[in-house]
Motif scaffolding. Sequence first.
Motif, PDB file in Angstrom:
ATOM      1  N   ARG C 177       0.834  -1.202   0.000  1.00 43.08           N
ATOM      2  CA  ARG C 177       0.000   0.000   0.000  1.00 43.08           C
ATOM      3  C   ARG C 177       0.868   1.251   0.000  1.00 43.08           C
ATOM      4  NH1 ARG C 177      -5.342  -1.270   2.135  1.00 43.08           N
ATOM      5  NH2 ARG C 177      -5.361  -3.537   2.223  1.00 43.08           N
ATOM      6  N   ASP C 201       0.308 -12.816  -0.214  1.00 36.62           N
ATOM      7  CA  ASP C 201      -0.603 -13.940   0.006  1.00 36.62           C
ATOM      8  C   ASP C 201      -1.915 -13.671  -0.699  1.00 36.62           C
ATOM      9  OD1 ASP C 201       0.736 -15.773   1.563  1.00 36.62           O
ATOM     10  OD2 ASP C 201       0.580 -14.459   3.299  1.00 36.62           O
ATOM     11  N   VAL C 202      -2.567 -14.771  -1.062  1.00 40.15           N
ATOM     12  CA  VAL C 202      -3.803 -14.576  -1.833  1.00 40.15           C
ATOM     13  C   VAL C 202      -4.773 -13.630  -1.151  1.00 40.15           C
ATOM     14  CG1 VAL C 202      -3.892 -16.555  -3.326  1.00 40.15           C
ATOM     15  CG2 VAL C 202      -4.530 -16.814  -0.927  1.00 40.15           C
ATOM     16  N   SER C 203      -4.922 -13.747   0.150  1.00 40.07           N
ATOM     17  CA  SER C 203      -5.916 -12.899   0.802  1.00 40.07           C
ATOM     18  C   SER C 203      -5.521 -11.430   0.709  1.00 40.07           C
ATOM     19  CB  SER C 203      -6.097 -13.323   2.259  1.00 40.07           C
ATOM     20  OG  SER C 203      -4.897 -13.089   2.961  1.00 40.07           O
ATOM     21  N   VAL C 204      -4.242 -11.174   0.898  1.00 43.42           N
ATOM     22  CA  VAL C 204      -3.771  -9.795   0.824  1.00 43.42           C
ATOM     23  C   VAL C 204      -3.760  -9.320  -0.617  1.00 43.42           C
ATOM     24  CG1 VAL C 204      -1.872  -8.284   1.400  1.00 43.42           C
ATOM     25  CG2 VAL C 204      -2.372 -10.241   2.845  1.00 43.42           C
ATOM     26  N   GLN C 205      -3.436 -10.229  -1.511  1.00 42.13           N
ATOM     27  CA  GLN C 205      -3.426  -9.911  -2.923  1.00 42.13           C
ATOM     28  C   GLN C 205      -4.793  -9.389  -3.351  1.00 42.13           C
ATOM     29  OE1 GLN C 205      -1.756 -12.919  -5.603  1.00 42.13           O
ATOM     30  NE2 GLN C 205      -3.644 -12.869  -6.755  1.00 42.13           N
ATOM     31  N   ALA C 206      -5.786 -10.026  -2.860  1.00 43.81           N
ATOM     32  CA  ALA C 206      -7.137  -9.594  -3.193  1.00 43.81           C
ATOM     33  C   ALA C 206      -7.387  -8.178  -2.669  1.00 43.81           C
ATOM     34  CB  ALA C 206      -8.160 -10.564  -2.603  1.00 43.81           C
ATOM     35  N   GLN C 207      -6.925  -7.912  -1.458  1.00 44.38           N
ATOM     36  CA  GLN C 207      -7.103  -6.552  -0.920  1.00 44.38           C
ATOM     37  C   GLN C 207      -6.441  -5.523  -1.824  1.00 44.38           C
ATOM     38  OE1 GLN C 207      -5.209  -6.529   2.911  1.00 44.38           O
ATOM     39  NE2 GLN C 207      -6.553  -8.100   3.776  1.00 44.38           N
ATOM     40  N   LYS C 210      -8.104  -4.943  -5.159  1.00 43.51           N
ATOM     41  CA  LYS C 210      -9.298  -4.117  -5.034  1.00 43.51           C
ATOM     42  C   LYS C 210      -8.934  -2.643  -4.874  1.00 43.51           C
ATOM     43  CE  LYS C 210     -13.135  -6.513  -3.711  1.00 43.51           C
ATOM     44  NZ  LYS C 210     -14.222  -6.746  -2.760  1.00 43.51           N
ATOM     45  N   LEU C 211      -7.893  -2.411  -4.110  1.00 44.40           N
ATOM     46  CA  LEU C 211      -7.454  -1.026  -3.927  1.00 44.40           C
ATOM     47  C   LEU C 211      -7.039  -0.417  -5.257  1.00 44.40           C
ATOM     48  CD1 LEU C 211      -6.562   1.374  -2.170  1.00 44.40           C
ATOM     49  CD2 LEU C 211      -4.386   0.222  -1.842  1.00 44.40           C
ATOM     50  N   GLY C 231      -4.924 -15.753 -13.780  1.00 43.03           N
ATOM     51  CA  GLY C 231      -6.172 -15.533 -13.067  1.00 43.03           C
ATOM     52  C   GLY C 231      -6.299 -14.069 -12.678  1.00 43.03           C
ATOM     53  N   VAL C 232      -5.232 -13.548 -12.125  1.00 43.36           N
ATOM     54  CA  VAL C 232      -5.247 -12.154 -11.712  1.00 43.36           C
ATOM     55  C   VAL C 232      -5.430 -11.250 -12.913  1.00 43.36           C
ATOM     56  CG1 VAL C 232      -3.836 -10.342 -10.710  1.00 43.36           C
ATOM     57  CG2 VAL C 232      -3.868 -12.599  -9.669  1.00 43.36           C
ATOM     58  N   TYR C 235      -8.915 -11.174 -14.065  1.00 41.39           N
ATOM     59  CA  TYR C 235      -9.757 -10.415 -13.156  1.00 41.39           C
ATOM     60  C   TYR C 235      -9.530  -8.923 -13.329  1.00 41.39           C
ATOM     61  CZ  TYR C 235     -11.072  -8.086  -8.841  1.00 41.39           C
ATOM     62  OH  TYR C 235     -11.599  -7.204  -7.928  1.00 41.39           O
TER      63      TYR C 235
ATOM     64  N   SER E 259     -10.544 -15.425  -2.445  1.00 41.86           N
ATOM     65  CA  SER E 259      -9.494 -14.449  -2.750  1.00 41.86           C
ATOM     66  C   SER E 259      -8.790 -14.765  -4.056  1.00 41.86           C
ATOM     67  CB  SER E 259      -8.429 -14.453  -1.646  1.00 41.86           C
ATOM     68  OG  SER E 259      -9.006 -14.141  -0.424  1.00 41.86           O
ATOM     69  N   PRO E 261      -8.671 -15.190  -7.876  1.00 43.20           N
ATOM     70  CA  PRO E 261      -9.454 -14.891  -9.080  1.00 43.20           C
ATOM     71  C   PRO E 261      -9.610 -16.157  -9.920  1.00 43.20           C
ATOM     72  CG  PRO E 261      -7.566 -13.424  -8.858  1.00 43.20           C
ATOM     73  CD  PRO E 261      -7.390 -14.508  -7.865  1.00 43.20           C
ATOM     74  N   LEU E 270     -13.885 -10.813  -6.546  1.00 45.02           N
ATOM     75  CA  LEU E 270     -12.954 -11.132  -5.469  1.00 45.02           C
ATOM     76  C   LEU E 270     -13.529 -10.704  -4.138  1.00 45.02           C
ATOM     77  CD1 LEU E 270      -9.359 -10.152  -6.451  1.00 45.02           C
ATOM     78  CD2 LEU E 270     -10.390 -12.401  -6.270  1.00 45.02           C
ATOM     79  N   ALA E 272     -11.880 -10.159  -0.459  1.00 42.73           N
ATOM     80  CA  ALA E 272     -10.634 -10.258   0.286  1.00 42.73           C
ATOM     81  C   ALA E 272     -10.898 -10.509   1.762  1.00 42.73           C
ATOM     82  CB  ALA E 272      -9.844  -8.976   0.130  1.00 42.73           C
TER      83      ALA E 272
END
Lengths: 313, 499, 340, 298, 328
Positions: C177, C201-207, C210-211, C231-232, C235, E259, E261, E270, E272
């Motif tokens: 960030r 990590d995938v969970s943080v990657q998603a955050q 989105k940002l 995949g990313v 998306y 999380s 994609p 997604l 998160a």
Amino acid sequence: MVAMIIQRFIQLIFLLFGISFLVFSSMYIAPGDPASMIGGPTATESDIEAIRENLGLNDSFITQYVRYMGSVVQGDLGYSYQTRQPVSEAIAIRFPNTLKLAVASMIIAVIIGIIAGLISALKHNSWLDMTSTTFALTGISIPNFWLGALLILVFAVNLQWLPVSGLSSPWYTVEGMKELILPAITLGTGAAAMIARMTRSSMLEVVRADYVRTARAKGVKERNVIWIHTLKNAMIPVLTVIGLNFGALLGGTIITEKVFAINGVGRLMIDAIAARDFPMVQGSVLLVATLFVLVNLIVDIVYTYVDPRIKYQ
Amino acid sequence: ACSSGGTSSEPNNENSNKGASGGEDVLTYASLSDAVGLSPILTNDGASANITDHVYEKLFERNGETMEIEPQLAESYENPDENTWTIKLKQGIKFHDGTPFNAEAVKYTFDKLRDPATAAPRASLMEPVDSITVIDEYTVEIKTKYPYGPFLASLSHSNAAIVSPEADQTQDLMNKPVGTGPFKFVSWVPGDQIVLEANPDYRDGEPALKKVIFKVVPEVSTAISMLQAGEVQFIDKLPTEQLSRIESMKNVAIEKVDGTPQYFLSVNHSKEISKDPEFRKAIASAIDRDAFISKMNGLAVRSDSVIGPKVFGYKESADKAGTPYDLEAAKALVEKNGYGQQTLKLLAANRGTFILMAEVVQAQLTEAGFNVEIETMEWAAYLDTTLAGDYDLTFLSWSNLTGDGSELLYPNFHSDNVGSSNRSQYNNPEFDKLVEASRTTTNQEERLEILNQANELMLEDDAVVIMYHDVVTAALDASFTGLKLEPTGKWNVSEVTRK
Amino acid sequence: MIVSSEKTISNELNKPKVLLELKGIKKYFPIKGGVLKRKQGDVKAVENVSLQLYEGESLGVVGESGCGKSTLGKAILGLEELTEGQIYFQDTEIQHLKRKEKIKFIKQMQMIFQDPYASLNPRQRIGHALEEVFTMHTNMSAGEKRQAVIDLLEEVGLKEEHFDRFPHEFSGGQRQRIGIARAIALNPSFIICDEAVSALDVSVQAQVLKLLKKLQQKYQLSYLFISHDLGVVRYFCDRVLVMYLGNTVELGTVKELFDRPLHPYTQALLSAIPRPSVHTKHKRIRLQGDLPNPANPPSGCPFHTRCPIAADVCKGEKPEWVEYEPNHFAACHFAGQPIA
Amino acid sequence: MAEIVPALGTEIKKVKKKESPFIITLKRLLKNKLAVIGLIIIVVQIGMAICAPLITSYDPAKQNLVASELPVFSEEHWLGTDNYGRDVWSRIVYGARISLVVGLVAVSLGLIGGVTLGLLGGYYKKLDGIIMRIVDLLFSFPGILLAMLIIAILGTSLVNVAIAISIWSIPSCARIVRGSVLSIKEKEYIMAMKSLGASDLRIMVKHILPNCFAPIIVFATMRMATAILSTAALSYLGLGAQPPTPEWGAMISQGQAFMWSSPHLTIVPGIAIMLTVFAFNVVGDGLRDAIDPNMDIQ
Amino acid sequence: MMGETLLEVKNIVTEFRTADGQLPAVRDVSFSLKKGETLCIVGESGCGKSITSLSVIGLLPSNGKITSGEILYEGAPIHNLPAEKMRQIRGNKISMIFQEPMTALNPVLTVGFQLREPLMLHHKLSKSEANKQGIELLKQVGIPYPEKRMNQYPHELSGGMRQRVMIAIALSCNPGLLIADEPTTALDVTIQAQILDLMNDLKSKFNMGVMMITHDMGVVAEVADRVMVMYAGKKVEEGNVNEIFDNPKHPYTKGLLNSVPNVDDPDFELEAIPGSLPSLHEQIDGCRFHARCKFATDICRSKEPPLSKISDTHHVSCWLEEEEGKLG
Ligand SMILES: Nc1ncnc2c1ncn2[C@@H]1O[C@H](COP(=O)(O)OP(=O)(O)OP(=O)(O)O)[C@@H](O)[C@H]1O
Ligand SMILES: Nc1ncnc2c1ncn2[C@@H]1O[C@H](COP(=O)(O)OP(=O)(O)OP(=O)(O)O)[C@@H](O)[C@H]1O
Ligand SMILES: [Mg+2]
Ligand SMILES: [Mg+2]
Ligand code: NI
């Protein structure tokens, strides 16, 4: 590899040019006149003038340098101002002694250093480590000439185990070896300590490496993990230290040779500086620099055996 | 002439016998430096002289005990007139290479010495010589340009030794000396050792020592350790600091002789402040020479006289003729003239006893209110700096190898030599005249008187402050005797025998 | 998604404005060797890339490791000197501008790096790191700068209290960030994300994804989104560029490219992705062999050594970069032919 | 992203406890027993140097030829006197000033030279070749010899000794710095600064240099030790401090003549040097371990 | 094909001695593995996956220690074996592949040497026999020109080849259990696919138990029979691969799946998981996930959830399930 060696030699030539210029100009600037050193304090002005003329010292700096380099390029290192002896001859007499001394102390340094470093690393944080570290650091901390004088007092004068001075017998005889022991220890202690510390930290580093864990995962015996999988890798930075330390070692011979009355290049060099014997200073400095470069070249070649990743095309 | 400030220039020591060869009649001497070369013509350093003195001989020689000059290779001499020296030579003497010693050899040697093309460092020995003529096989005639009093002293100088002309033309005497002396050259490993062996044909009989080895040991402590360990049998110029150590060694005998070398403090006479007689007086009265001598462990002779007790030209009356130590007087002078304002540079070579003198004198001068800073230098730079007169105060030394006062005063203090050997830059016309007279007079009585006058003049002037006259020393392994140690610091081992 | 791919195609007549255009970009790294360190050859890191990037779009760049993705990104920013080609930004050729004039464009183009830890100076408090950006490019007073930094921190979901921390005091996501905050500090219009989420990590990657999307919407940003995670890319991006060994092999909208890949390499790539689902078992295309050495690329089509449908022509002739469908380019002699 | 803010809260509490890298390094350093001993020695010596006049009532240059060579534990002089009757303890105390200052000056000068060369060489590929050749040249020149030449040219004085020794540390310093610059240069944060339009100078000074500090500090402490030793070696060769400056190296080499009769004249300054060199070495060693994040935590 | 239990891990706790005191990196984790079965351990970075596997093979870092629990291999405890006994098991019965093929091979030893080593050590083969078998192994893992490769050094091979060499080394003594710690993370997708296929083939061929660590849900779906999800040192959910993907119970598992994609679904949104993994020394009451959990209730914040059973093979540690379970 051959290309690398050729390249090093080309570099060496440039290096020697640089060094000779540096030496020549600094000797030229330095106060002190070779002619009055030859004449001695009693010489009259005309005596000294005659000597200056004779040696060509009245020519301009450039003329002198060009003349000197001209003969060096032809393989002639010139004649000593003081003794009027060919410089190459003077060096040839002393070089074997310096080499003997340097090699012997390097061997002592490497053996002691690596063993102490290994003990330290393998028994990391134990009292053995502390002892060996303290020993190594003490080794670094003792001034060379002091250690030399001390060793002479104890082992040569009081105990009479070893001769005070020398290098008069060939090194492979018992006498010769005995003569080498004290000076080599004096000179090698500092380097031994350096190598010990480098070995220690390098071992500690390598022991944590992934491939060491791999070896353990294969069930390799602990002994082999150390000797086969760790040591060779750990030696790579140690080799560099050995190479570079060789320079310091050559510098150290100046003092050791003086203390132990060894007839070596280091002493030739200080005597020549003191006597403002330019050609002799030049010749011996060039020799020492060449030696240093060669040793480091050897180190680089050894690298390729220790570390297959290093390849010189 | 004297070769280089004995003490000052090179530690001259050599000769001894290699512990390892341990042989019966072998003597190893530890020399602090290596010989520069083995030709008397081309060298001028103590280490070389120690060897050439044993290999070559001179026409004349100063007797170490009487300080009289006696013939060596010469048989006799006469002066038909003031400028002519006719010298008869001894007959039947052969050089080590078998060639005969004769008048030709003498002429050859001296001509070579004075030839500018040779660039001999001691060419000045022959400076007064005008011509050399061979009269017959064993007679040579030397004409000088002007009457020259100390000529015999010059001829007895190590650098005036006679070389074999044949050998000089066919080989390099610097490496392979050939003379007529009691020892013959065997080998030289430069930087390591020089070996001489007894000359069986020597006219006074073969020396008892079969071999003499001159080993280079640059560190004096090491040399002493070697003496103690029996690796060498002989060292000289014992350092005062380690005298007690050497004295405590059971296997070693120490020899001491009052000597000719001398050490003195000089102001820089070319500096403005030094022209002020009160300044020189203040300096002289501030220096407690007795206290200094006490630091020398008995290796120094106390005398104010510029011409030392063992040098021709000395009179006992000069001993106390200098300005005595008087701290209060010095303080008063310093106070009065504000000498303390100025920082004085005290130049000292970083060898021998110079540092000792410098430290003591600096402290004493400081005590008196002077502001003195020591600057030490290595020998080469020191020679240059004193030559250029870039100092306020300095210590100088002179070894008086010829033992003649003229040869001390002329090079060191005569204004002719300012810019070369007159390092104190002393310039006193009245004094110059006296020195010249001492040189051109051949009557020795007269010379003595003149020299004494010059000496007293200098003392009155406070031109220099004599720190001490040397006691020359040597330490010999107790199993040997017969060392001839001369006041000049030179020595001879031809008569050394094993007990 | 701000600019839907459908929209891009349907609005073909009033095409979106081109922000960045690359014309025949090449970047070779010399290989030196021998006694005199003479050049012995080239690593052809980027070989002849031409493309246009529209305002407000995200262009994904995918390909195997070492295919030149990062080099391309750096070259655009001028961090690597081009061997050949031109870069137009807002219709200006920016490569040969003087530093002073270039600064204007530098401020418009920013980069977010792969390793959020390595991209922050470990010895600089992050507040200062962000302030430095303003110090370099504006004349703000200390107070203004601080306020601007705090605003930035809040923008990316951090707080004022983070101002005086060192990078190591943050988690990976937070660090990224900060990297993002630094990149948007000067209000750029174009950001290159070089594997910006790969290390997370995938969970943080998603955050973080989105940002990035939120910011794109807010500031009309364009992204060049370098990633190896298809995949990313699917998306996140509007269009995708596929690279192989320094060459562009395919470019198309996400939908086109994923649904109808033209190039065999794209097809293989797509089929190799492990799907996080236990039901849709794909038939796999397995490529043989490893990536060739970029210093010594194969003749003809660079992919022919591993291509299951390679023919002789592929060995001899380099395929042209052809627009097979509107906005769908590929370089293959057999474009569109399924490989398994 | 509003929803993540509360979650971050937990983390904030956690990270609050963390300290700056400096404190962490210091803490790890303090865990190393040898290093602590070294630190104490250094602090004591600095204290000695600063408060010299308070610690001893003797003037280190004041001679007393009558009371010379007093042994240790003499009534008035607990470390005895030297051959000029000067109080050895006061010379050691004042000598700390000289030795530490010479070491400091030599190391600082060496660092300035070495860091500049290393930074430029590491950062600019084009300069690298030339700079590394200079470094090679300095390397292949025996250090003592270099020092002798420099002193021969500039004259014997402590400042010149410091300069000579500093030149000696330039090549190794340059190599170390260059090495770290080469690796730091490739770090993404440098790339990041470039992409933000930072100038080369800013990058070098603000971003590369601070990140080379760790090896530089380690180098400096070790070099400090070497510098003090070198001063001693040069004094032995007669090229050190001017008398009566109470420099430790000069004290040993002067005292060597008395090794037999008054061994304390060499042993006392010898121990002083050894302690200092030892202290700087162990601190340097400890620092290296403390800085290395991989080192096992004890 | 799946048979008897190969490995059983019972309530192990692994702690690190650090400057901050004892830090538990693995907290009371239990699982078991049958022959021929692949267990995938998933979770975010730092959640203890590697430490769990290193605990099993007994290669914990020097400051780490299993402080309680036991590990049984083929029914016999191995967690407390003396070093020499454990060494004989390693590389022989249990072997391991590491994440970084670049650093896991010794750079100064030839591939051949490193490959022969376990064979000579555990199977007491002579050097030439080991060499023959090594070549055979390289062939099996699909390396072209195996004879030539034997004399090469690791740096002369590409990343994919190195990883294959690692696999060959790990398989050289036909181990019963293969632990693979993120074996493909450093590789490209096309190469990753090759390696995963290879591992699958070899697994069925030798009927090994495989413990595979990964954080890539795609990889899990591809290779796993069973899945264990870890969070902050704890096991939060375990089940057959279908159960985890189709019917994830723990909010964390759900979060993980959401999380990622989806390549095949352009409209996938997604979701998160907010926040990030707590650090080891953080004291957390109740469920370790509660701070990041949307559904957290008071009980989650105060009490640790027990392991509840969804099916014979599916377990989850969450209060939500516990409540439901109770209700149901
Ligand atoms: N400074 C450089 N000097 C020489 N070669 C380089 C340099 N930078 C990159 N290369 C080479 O250029 C090629 C492309 O590198 P690049 O970093 O752009 O690949 P990438 O696609 O970003 O790979 P990754 O996915 O691993 O990041 C590689 O073969 C690399 O080795
Ligand atoms: N030697 C050690 N000393 C102290 N803590 C350690 C040590 N090794 C690992 N840890 C800690 O243990 C925890 C678990 O580490 P582990 O390596 O098992 O994570 P992981 O799940 O494998 O993560 P990744 O996906 O990043 O590999 C981490 O928080 C790590 O910081
Ligand atoms: Mg990249
Ligand atoms: Mg892990
Ligand atoms: Ni004389």
